[in-house]
Enzyme design. Structure first.
Site, mmCIF file in Angstrom:
data_model
loop_
_atom_site.group_PDB
_atom_site.id
_atom_site.type_symbol
_atom_site.label_atom_id
_atom_site.label_comp_id
_atom_site.label_asym_id
_atom_site.label_seq_id
_atom_site.Cartn_x
_atom_site.Cartn_y
_atom_site.Cartn_z
ATOM 1 N N GLU A 1 52.193 37.942 73.175
ATOM 2 C CA GLU A 1 51.626 38.495 71.944
ATOM 3 C C GLU A 1 50.119 38.309 71.902
ATOM 4 O O GLU A 1 49.379 39.207 71.466
ATOM 5 C CB GLU A 1 52.277 37.836 70.727
ATOM 6 C CG GLU A 1 53.736 38.224 70.544
ATOM 7 C CD GLU A 1 54.400 37.526 69.384
ATOM 8 O OE1 GLU A 1 55.425 38.038 68.894
ATOM 9 O OE2 GLU A 1 53.892 36.461 68.961
ATOM 10 N N ASP B 1 51.537 39.818 67.277
ATOM 11 C CA ASP B 1 52.877 40.025 66.730
ATOM 12 C C ASP B 1 52.939 41.335 65.950
ATOM 13 O O ASP B 1 53.894 42.115 66.084
ATOM 14 C CB ASP B 1 53.250 38.846 65.827
ATOM 15 C CG ASP B 1 54.598 39.034 65.164
ATOM 16 O OD1 ASP B 1 55.621 38.950 65.860
ATOM 17 O OD2 ASP B 1 54.620 39.280 63.944
#
EC number: 3.1.26.3
Length: 227
Positions: A117, A45
């Protein structure tokens, strides 16, 4: 030992791992046991936010902070990452527990976005930031090119808030109606109430934030239809 299927998949994402176990971990949902991809998702992220922020900063030299922030949010939001996952057929590679497999977890936006991610973090750990940038940015190229330069569309909550503020009306009130599902398959329903206008809409999503955006979008649509 990495499977031939996962080995072939490395060609699809454009990167061959020195340590294939990182890719396997990135593809393993927590429902399938450990080591799963949640820690990689956490790191990924931050990495993807950095890569996209850097790309926008370089491509849009005259854009202000607000425009850059909105563009980054547009590119790294759950639905955008899930779209990338589908383009790369990532869902077919996911390692899911029996319950998630049965419920179609490989098609769920939240699981797909988390996996993207995690894969980004795996590439970063296996190589370095420069390599990760070279591999990952092409995944976003279509979306980057499609953005109106310097003026990405504001999200529904921001648009609704600005519309109300321009008329000196009260801000919308968002309330949770219900949430359901286990910790990894949450579903939210939220209401959006505009007091002065006596308008109330509802929205749904895999997170409360997405449900609020959906409710705001419905409110905007109703306001537009009443013009």
């Amino acid at each position: 030992m990495i499977s031939s299927k996962a080995s072939d998949y490395q060609q699809r994402i454009g990167y061959v791992f020195t340590d294939p176990s990182l890719l396997l971990q990135a593809l393993r949902h927590c429902s399938a046991g450990t080591p799963h991809n949640e820690r990689l998702e956490f790191l990924g992220d931050s990495v993807v936010n950095l890569l996209i922020a850097e790309a926008l900063f370089q491509r849009w030299p005259r854009a202000d902070e607000g425009a850059l922030t909105r563009a980054r949010s547009e590119l790294v939001r759950e639905t955008s990452l899930a779209s990338i996952a589908r383009t790369m057929q990532l869902g077919e590679q996911l390692i899911l527990g029996p319950g998630e497999l049965k419920s179609g977890g490989h098609r769920r936006d939240s699981i797909l976005a988390d996996a993207v991610e995690a894969v980004i973090a795996a590439i970063y750990l296996d190589a370095d930031l420069a390599t990760c940038r070279t591999v990952v940015l092409p995944w976003f190229e279509t979306a980057l090119t499609a953005l109106p330069v310097g003026k990405p569309e504001k999200d529904p909550k921001t648009r609704l808030q600005e519309w109300l503020q321009a008329r000196q009306w009260s801000l919308p009130v968002y309330e949770l109606i219900f949430e359901s599902g286990d910790p990894h398959t949450k579903h939210f329903r939220v209401s959006c109430t505009l007091g002065e206008l006596k308008l109330r809409t509802e929205g749904e999503g895999s997170s409360r934030r997405l449900a609020e955006q959906d409710a705001a979008s419905h409110a905007i649509n109703q306001l537009d239809s009443n013009k």
